[in-house]
Design an enzyme around this catalytic site. Sequence first.
Site, PDB file in Angstrom:
ATOM      1  N   ASP A  68       0.815  -1.220   0.000  1.00 21.47           N
ATOM      2  CA  ASP A  68       0.000   0.000   0.000  1.00 21.47           C
ATOM      3  C   ASP A  68       0.851   1.273   0.000  1.00 21.47           C
ATOM      4  OD1 ASP A  68      -2.069  -1.770   0.297  1.00 21.47           O
ATOM      5  OD2 ASP A  68      -2.957  -0.793   2.042  1.00 21.47           O
ATOM      6  N   HIS A 214       3.734  -1.964   3.420  1.00 17.16           N
ATOM      7  CA  HIS A 214       3.672  -0.594   2.903  1.00 17.16           C
ATOM      8  C   HIS A 214       4.986  -0.182   2.256  1.00 17.16           C
ATOM      9  CE1 HIS A 214       0.491  -0.659   5.981  1.00 17.16           C
ATOM     10  NE2 HIS A 214      -0.100   0.256   5.245  1.00 17.16           N
TER      11      HIS A 214
END
Length: 252
Positions: A68, A214
């Site tokens: 992400d 992430h």
Amino acid sequence: MRFLIIVNLAGKLAAILVCRTAPATALALWFTPDAVLAYHLFAPHAQGLVRVHRRFKTLRREVWLTIDDGPDPEDTPRILELLAAHGAHATFFVIGENAAIHPGLVRAIADAGHEVAHHTHTHPLGTFWCASPARVGRELDAATEVLRSTGANPMRFRAPAGIKNLWLAQALAARGLTCVGWSARGLERWCAEPREAASRATRGLSPGAILLLHEGPRVPANIRVAAILLVLERLKELGYQCVVPRPDQLVA
Ligand SMILES: [Zn+2]
């Protein structure tokens, strides 16, 4: 969603009716539905407002690696190299604003055979839960427009930190987007070192897991990319393949 709103309004009405005769009951009737609604808004895995896919069906040792908050000029190219070196496929849930600045990176993700997916346009972490229907629509449409300009056609959506919104289910359905959560995540921002994030992301691993990691400046410098490398190495040790599942494999 309608059920939760009706229960909430009914609780408020009942609280008003009994507040003089039974104040303690009135307080419970007033606030309990709010607590239930808050749970479904803020708990990443709650299913009351939006159907969130947390796993996928597979009989093989396969997991879905999702990354992400990119694309990021420092991290994305390095992550693409790592994925190639490990023969892994992943989905990048990218932020529209970042994609607008780095369209070449979005194309590089797709050209390498990975999926480009939708993670809102501005990543409004603190305000997404209370955004108006119009704002939710703008978050979805602005990012989709940027991603389509790169040639990508996002079909899956992940809410910022899994936080939902009363209008999200309808907005996603109108745009043909599927909401994806995770079964394990690295929580890198709260880790002291990459091994901690990697071990959290791979804890209790089983086929069909959806792993969330992430990229970008929100991740501590010593953990950026390094945690993803450790996860890939751990998956290899355990004999897992990183795949991107078909829509019909997803389960809540
Ligand atoms: Zn995010």
